[in-house]
Motif scaffolding. Structure first.
Motif, PDB file in Angstrom:
ATOM      1  N   SER A 279       0.706  -1.107  -0.038  1.00 22.91           N
ATOM      2  CA  SER A 279       0.097   0.105   0.041  1.00 22.91           C
ATOM      3  C   SER A 279       0.819   1.204  -0.063  1.00 22.91           C
ATOM      4  O   SER A 279       0.463   2.463   0.414  1.00 22.91           O
ATOM      5  CB  SER A 279      -1.066  -0.008   1.201  1.00 22.91           C
ATOM      6  OG  SER A 279      -1.783  -1.054   1.132  1.00 22.91           O
ATOM      7  N   ILE A 280       2.136   1.150  -0.283  1.00 21.84           N
ATOM      8  CA  ILE A 280       2.951   2.288  -0.437  1.00 21.84           C
ATOM      9  C   ILE A 280       3.489   2.450  -1.598  1.00 21.84           C
ATOM     10  O   ILE A 280       4.018   1.194  -2.073  1.00 21.84           O
ATOM     11  CB  ILE A 280       4.121   2.268   0.560  1.00 21.84           C
ATOM     12  CG1 ILE A 280       3.336   2.140   2.080  1.00 21.84           C
ATOM     13  CG2 ILE A 280       4.845   3.276   0.771  1.00 21.84           C
ATOM     14  CD1 ILE A 280       4.447   1.919   3.259  1.00 21.84           C
ATOM     15  N   LEU A 281       3.436   3.338  -2.269  1.00 22.40           N
ATOM     16  CA  LEU A 281       4.056   3.377  -3.651  1.00 22.40           C
ATOM     17  C   LEU A 281       5.619   3.720  -3.549  1.00 22.40           C
ATOM     18  O   LEU A 281       6.297   2.955  -4.435  1.00 22.40           O
ATOM     19  CB  LEU A 281       3.526   4.713  -4.284  1.00 22.40           C
ATOM     20  CG  LEU A 281       1.831   4.662  -4.643  1.00 22.40           C
ATOM     21  CD1 LEU A 281       1.561   6.137  -5.368  1.00 22.40           C
ATOM     22  CD2 LEU A 281       1.661   3.679  -5.494  1.00 22.40           C
ATOM     23  N   ASP A 282       5.909   4.334  -2.475  1.00 22.69           N
ATOM     24  CA  ASP A 282       7.463   4.546  -2.493  1.00 22.69           C
ATOM     25  C   ASP A 282       7.809   4.186  -1.021  1.00 22.69           C
ATOM     26  O   ASP A 282       7.964   5.068  -0.214  1.00 22.69           O
ATOM     27  CB  ASP A 282       7.896   5.853  -2.757  1.00 22.69           C
ATOM     28  CG  ASP A 282       9.314   6.194  -3.076  1.00 22.69           C
ATOM     29  OD1 ASP A 282       9.830   4.787  -2.864  1.00 22.69           O
ATOM     30  OD2 ASP A 282      10.085   7.380  -3.446  1.00 22.69           O
TER      31      ASP A 282
ATOM     32  N   LYS B 265       8.827   3.113  15.392  1.00 26.76           N
ATOM     33  CA  LYS B 265       8.246   3.023  14.049  1.00 26.76           C
ATOM     34  C   LYS B 265       9.075   2.594  13.036  1.00 26.76           C
ATOM     35  O   LYS B 265       8.820   1.582  12.186  1.00 26.76           O
ATOM     36  CB  LYS B 265       7.608   4.335  13.661  1.00 26.76           C
ATOM     37  CG  LYS B 265       6.982   4.208  12.498  1.00 26.76           C
ATOM     38  CD  LYS B 265       6.102   5.671  12.281  1.00 26.76           C
ATOM     39  CE  LYS B 265       5.279   5.663  10.965  1.00 26.76           C
ATOM     40  NZ  LYS B 265       4.649   7.013  10.645  1.00 26.76           N
ATOM     41  N   MET B 266      10.371   2.947  13.181  1.00 28.21           N
ATOM     42  CA  MET B 266      11.379   2.782  12.130  1.00 28.21           C
ATOM     43  C   MET B 266      11.775   1.402  12.263  1.00 28.21           C
ATOM     44  O   MET B 266      11.897   0.724  11.183  1.00 28.21           O
ATOM     45  CB  MET B 266      12.713   3.655  12.524  1.00 28.21           C
ATOM     46  CG  MET B 266      13.741   3.371  11.451  1.00 28.21           C
ATOM     47  SD  MET B 266      13.390   3.481   9.604  1.00 28.21           S
ATOM     48  CE  MET B 266      13.529   5.237   9.718  1.00 28.21           C
ATOM     49  N   THR B 267      11.807   0.776  13.587  1.00 25.29           N
ATOM     50  CA  THR B 267      12.341  -0.552  13.776  1.00 25.29           C
ATOM     51  C   THR B 267      11.049  -1.335  13.197  1.00 25.29           C
ATOM     52  O   THR B 267      11.287  -2.551  12.672  1.00 25.29           O
ATOM     53  CB  THR B 267      12.200  -0.901  15.202  1.00 25.29           C
ATOM     54  OG1 THR B 267      13.490  -0.010  15.675  1.00 25.29           O
ATOM     55  CG2 THR B 267      13.034  -2.254  15.518  1.00 25.29           C
ATOM     56  N   ASP B 268      10.004  -1.036  13.401  1.00 25.41           N
ATOM     57  CA  ASP B 268       8.717  -1.806  12.926  1.00 25.41           C
ATOM     58  C   ASP B 268       8.748  -1.904  11.488  1.00 25.41           C
ATOM     59  O   ASP B 268       8.474  -2.895  10.580  1.00 25.41           O
ATOM     60  CB  ASP B 268       7.428  -1.413  13.479  1.00 25.41           C
ATOM     61  CG  ASP B 268       7.277  -1.438  14.831  1.00 25.41           C
ATOM     62  OD1 ASP B 268       8.024  -2.492  15.307  1.00 25.41           O
ATOM     63  OD2 ASP B 268       6.371  -0.723  15.598  1.00 25.41           O
TER      64      ASP B 268
ATOM     65  N   ILE C  34      10.417   5.630   4.517  1.00 31.54           N
ATOM     66  CA  ILE C  34      11.720   5.467   5.529  1.00 31.54           C
ATOM     67  C   ILE C  34      12.619   6.760   5.469  1.00 31.54           C
ATOM     68  O   ILE C  34      12.887   7.053   6.690  1.00 31.54           O
ATOM     69  CB  ILE C  34      12.612   4.378   4.970  1.00 31.54           C
ATOM     70  CG1 ILE C  34      11.707   3.126   5.078  1.00 31.54           C
ATOM     71  CG2 ILE C  34      13.873   4.217   5.678  1.00 31.54           C
ATOM     72  CD1 ILE C  34      12.360   1.812   4.489  1.00 31.54           C
ATOM     73  N   ALA C  35      12.636   7.519   4.415  1.00 34.09           N
ATOM     74  CA  ALA C  35      13.433   8.723   4.539  1.00 34.09           C
ATOM     75  C   ALA C  35      12.668   9.681   5.315  1.00 34.09           C
ATOM     76  O   ALA C  35      13.374  10.710   6.148  1.00 34.09           O
ATOM     77  CB  ALA C  35      13.677   9.148   2.952  1.00 34.09           C
ATOM     78  N   SER C  36      11.444   9.966   5.224  1.00 35.36           N
ATOM     79  CA  SER C  36      10.504  10.964   6.129  1.00 35.36           C
ATOM     80  C   SER C  36      10.623  10.510   7.510  1.00 35.36           C
ATOM     81  O   SER C  36      10.952  11.460   8.348  1.00 35.36           O
ATOM     82  CB  SER C  36       9.140  10.923   5.604  1.00 35.36           C
ATOM     83  OG  SER C  36       8.644   9.579   5.845  1.00 35.36           O
ATOM     84  N   ILE C  37      10.575   9.313   7.943  1.00 39.32           N
ATOM     85  CA  ILE C  37      10.778   8.878   9.154  1.00 39.32           C
ATOM     86  C   ILE C  37      12.201   9.207   9.887  1.00 39.32           C
ATOM     87  O   ILE C  37      12.559   9.714  10.791  1.00 39.32           O
ATOM     88  CB  ILE C  37      10.498   7.422   9.604  1.00 39.32           C
ATOM     89  CG1 ILE C  37       8.984   6.947   9.243  1.00 39.32           C
ATOM     90  CG2 ILE C  37      10.779   6.937  10.831  1.00 39.32           C
ATOM     91  CD1 ILE C  37       8.613   5.676   9.309  1.00 39.32           C
TER      92      ILE C  37
ATOM     93  N   GLN D 179      12.336  12.768  10.657  1.00 39.91           N
ATOM     94  CA  GLN D 179      11.459  13.240  11.711  1.00 39.91           C
ATOM     95  C   GLN D 179      12.517  12.897  12.778  1.00 39.91           C
ATOM     96  O   GLN D 179      12.724  13.729  13.859  1.00 39.91           O
ATOM     97  CB  GLN D 179      10.434  12.559  11.746  1.00 39.91           C
ATOM     98  CG  GLN D 179       9.229  12.967  10.837  1.00 39.91           C
ATOM     99  CD  GLN D 179       8.068  12.306  10.953  1.00 39.91           C
ATOM    100  OE1 GLN D 179       7.943  11.518  11.957  1.00 39.91           O
ATOM    101  NE2 GLN D 179       7.101  12.554   9.968  1.00 39.91           N
ATOM    102  N   ILE D 180      13.214  11.826  12.907  1.00 39.04           N
ATOM    103  CA  ILE D 180      13.993  11.324  13.925  1.00 39.04           C
ATOM    104  C   ILE D 180      15.184  12.291  14.201  1.00 39.04           C
ATOM    105  O   ILE D 180      15.677  12.646  15.271  1.00 39.04           O
ATOM    106  CB  ILE D 180      14.737   9.983  13.634  1.00 39.04           C
ATOM    107  CG1 ILE D 180      13.346   8.876  13.823  1.00 39.04           C
ATOM    108  CG2 ILE D 180      15.742   9.674  14.719  1.00 39.04           C
ATOM    109  CD1 ILE D 180      13.721   7.442  13.698  1.00 39.04           C
ATOM    110  N   ASN D 181      15.711  12.764  13.048  1.00 39.32           N
ATOM    111  CA  ASN D 181      16.825  13.770  13.060  1.00 39.32           C
ATOM    112  C   ASN D 181      16.410  15.038  13.631  1.00 39.32           C
ATOM    113  O   ASN D 181      17.085  15.670  14.434  1.00 39.32           O
ATOM    114  CB  ASN D 181      17.524  14.243  11.688  1.00 39.32           C
ATOM    115  CG  ASN D 181      17.918  12.666  11.240  1.00 39.32           C
ATOM    116  OD1 ASN D 181      18.693  11.989  11.836  1.00 39.32           O
ATOM    117  ND2 ASN D 181      18.285  12.409   9.752  1.00 39.32           N
ATOM    118  N   ASN D 182      15.279  15.513  13.296  1.00 39.81           N
ATOM    119  CA  ASN D 182      14.663  16.794  13.882  1.00 39.81           C
ATOM    120  C   ASN D 182      14.344  16.692  15.524  1.00 39.81           C
ATOM    121  O   ASN D 182      14.711  17.650  15.981  1.00 39.81           O
ATOM    122  CB  ASN D 182      13.443  17.249  13.120  1.00 39.81           C
ATOM    123  CG  ASN D 182      13.765  17.477  11.585  1.00 39.81           C
ATOM    124  OD1 ASN D 182      14.539  18.149  11.230  1.00 39.81           O
ATOM    125  ND2 ASN D 182      12.742  17.428  10.818  1.00 39.81           N
TER     126      ASN D 182
END
Length: 594
Positions: free
Chosen positions: A430-433, A493-496, A438-441, A444-447
């Motif tokens: 259900s994810i096109l990309d 979330k990243m781990t999941d 993963i890059a957005s997560i 967010q973690i970096n911010n």
């Protein structure tokens, strides 16, 4: 092959004069004293004279010549020379006393001279020669020694070469000599009766000289050689007439009188290739030349000379029916029900096709009894050749295009499959990309981490005061706790997302592989499309065209048979066969005889 000359033996019967002389010897008798030296001389015919004997004979001859020049020789009665011993004569009734005295004196002198001559040891050949010289001069010699004596008294050397050559002089000359001698005063005829009548003619000797015998043998050999040569020439002409001239005449009669006139139609055509530049370097060099269509030209020539073309021509134009016509001579005419093999032999004889590889031109000559039929046959064969050329080029182009199109279709199918797999992976998560999620997560973690570090620094700055503001410290601590909680949630979330069977990382890798496969299929599809286009262009360049350079035209005069040329060829063939056979037979005969 040479043959040794052969000389025949000649047997000459004794003449009448010789027989008469022998009879006279038998009747009169021969004294032993006279017969013994003569027989010895006859036996020693081939013994040469010694130097002493030759000197004695020369001295006596010189003395006799001197005596003859001083005194005139007494008249001698003429008599016919008789070979052998002296013949006894009876006295005549006229003047017997005087005749007896004269004869006794003469006999005494003659006996003395004859005894001297016998001592000289003359050969039988010399005695015979002296006898013939005495007969030539009409001397009355009673024996061979008497002939020598009389010739010496006359001053004639019987052994001189000039005297021996005069023996073969014509009879006319002998007659003249006799006339000159007859002019002497007449003598008294001998009163002694002749026991054997001998004609007064100079009879030739039965014995020939060795030179004459050699000449006769040589002339006989020459005559035999000439006869043999004439016989051989006659046999050679007979064989040539039977084996060479007669077949040549028969062949000439057939070509000039019997053979049916045939008309020929000539045409020329060539096979060309479509214009265009070939793909390879060698193709570029050979394009536009006759070598580019060499194989096609040879294939067309072979097809036109095949039995298949003959059968098609028979079905379309009636080839067999034309050559079964009764107007054609029996040698060139087909049988009423010919087989395909017989018709094919006639087809190869009357349809001549040649290919020139240097010019690339195919020359065709069709021969028939009718000029219009020959032209129709020629046009039909050209049509067959054109069909064959088109079928060859079409088959080649179809094969090349079929392979190129098949490769393109397979590449297109593989691309569709790869694209479908990518779509299925995208629908499954259900994810096109997934990579973007993963890059957005991660962003967010970096911010959150940056904000958390700032709050911790701010809290440390507040705590550095001796009397910090409690409310601000508590607020900062509360912000730090909230940021840590958010950071933990993002990490969870990243781990999941990155762990498990349905993690975003695994999904991202599958999608990347599907995209790479799709990209490869796209490239293969592009190459297949380019191959199809290039194959189509190459197929268009490989198109063959049959161009007629010389159209078939009906002839007005017959071209065959060429009577003179064929007759000359038949003569040369028969002559060559006869020459080979005769040489072979001669070699075999010589080998067998050796």
């Amino acid at each position: 092959m040479t043959m040794k000359p052969k000389a025949k033996r000649f047997r000459i019967k004794r003449s009448g004069a010789v027989a008469a002389t022998s009879a006279a010897r038998a009747i009169g008798g021969i004294e032993p004293q006279q017969q013994h030296p003569a027989s010895q001389a006859e036996q020693a015919a081939n013994v040469p004279m010694t130097a002493r004997q030759e000197a004695i004979r020369a001295a006596k001859l010189k003395a006799m010549q001197t005596q003859a020049s001083q005194q005139a020789a007494p008249a001698q009665p003429r008599a016919v020379p008789i070979e052998g011993p002296p013949i006894r004569q009876a006295p005549t009734p006229e003047n017997p006393a005087m005749q007896g005295e004269v004869s006794s004196a003469r006999e005494n002198a003659a006996n003395t001279d004859i005894e001297d001559i016998r001592r000289e040891g003359l050969t039988g050949r010399q005695l015979r020669m002296a006898r013939r010289v005495a007969q030539r001069h009409n001397l009355p010699a009673t024996s061979d020694f008497d002939a020598v004596r009389l010739l010496r008294e006359k001053g004639i050397d019987p052994f001189q070469r000039s005297n021996t050559l005069e023996l073969v002089a014509p009879q006319n000359r002998g007659g003249e000599d006799a006339k000159t001698q007859n002019q002497e005063p007449p003598e008294e005829p001998s009163k002694l009766p002749q026991t054997v009548p001998i004609p007064k003619t100079n009879l030739p000797s039965t014995e020939l000289s060795p030179a004459r015998q050699r000449e006769n043998q040589i002339s006989q050999i020459q005559r035999d050689l000439a006869n043999r040569r004439r016989k051989r020439i006659a046999l050679l002409l007979a064989r040539l007439s039977f084996f060479v001239f007669l077949p040549t005449i028969i062949a000439s009669y057939y070509f000039f009188a019997v053979a049916t006139p045939m008309y020929s139609t000539k045409s020329e055509f060539l096979i060309l290739q479509a214009d265009g530049v070939a793909a390879g370097a060698m193709g570029g060099l050979l394009s536009g030349t006759q070598f580019a269509t060499n194989q096609d030209s040879i294939a067309v020539q072979s097809y036109l000379q095949s039995k298949d073309a003959m059968l098609r021509l028979n079905e379309d134009m009636g080839f067999k029916a034309h050559f079964k016509d009764e107007n054609i001579d029996p040698i060139q005419r087909l049988e009423p029900n010919p087989t395909n093999e017989d018709a094919y032999k006639t087809y190869k004889k009357n349809v001549k096709i040649g290919y020139d590889p240097t010019e690339g031109v195919i020359r065709m000559e069709v021969i028939a009894a009718d000029p219009e039929v020959a032209t129709q046959f020629s046009r039909r064969l050209i049509f067959y050749a054109e069909e064959r050329v088109n079928s060859l080029s079409e088959k080649k182009r179809a094969d090349q295009m079929r392979e190129a199109v098949q490769s393109f279709e397979e590449a297109e199918m593989e691309r569709r499959i790869a694209q479908q797999q990518l779509v299925d992976l995208q629908v499954q998560g259900s994810i096109l990309d997934p990579e973007a999620v993963i890059a957005s997560i991660r962003g967010q973690i970096n911010n959150v981490e940056i904000q958390l570090q700032e709050k911790r620094l701010q809290l440390a700055a507040l705590l550095d005061n001796s009397r910090p503001n409690q409310s601000r410290v508590e607020g900062t601590e509360a912000d730090i706790r909230r940021l840590e909680t958010l950071l933990n949630e993002l990490n969870a979330k990243m781990t999941d997302v990155s762990q498990g069977e349905n993690s975003l990382a695994q999904l991202a890798v599958s999608i990347q592989m599907a995209q790479a496969d799709l990209l490869t299929r796209d490239m293969l599809l592009q190459s297949a499309l380019q191959a199809v286009e290039s194959t189509r262009m190459e197929a268009n360049r490989q198109v063959r065209y049959l161009t007629i350079s010389v159209e078939p035209v009906s002839s007005q005069e017959p071209s065959y048979p060429r009577a003179f040329e064929n007759t000359l060829l038949a003569f040369l063939i028969f002559g060559g066969i006869y020459l080979l056979v005769s040489l072979t037979a001669s070699i075999l005969r010589e080998q067998v005889s050796a």
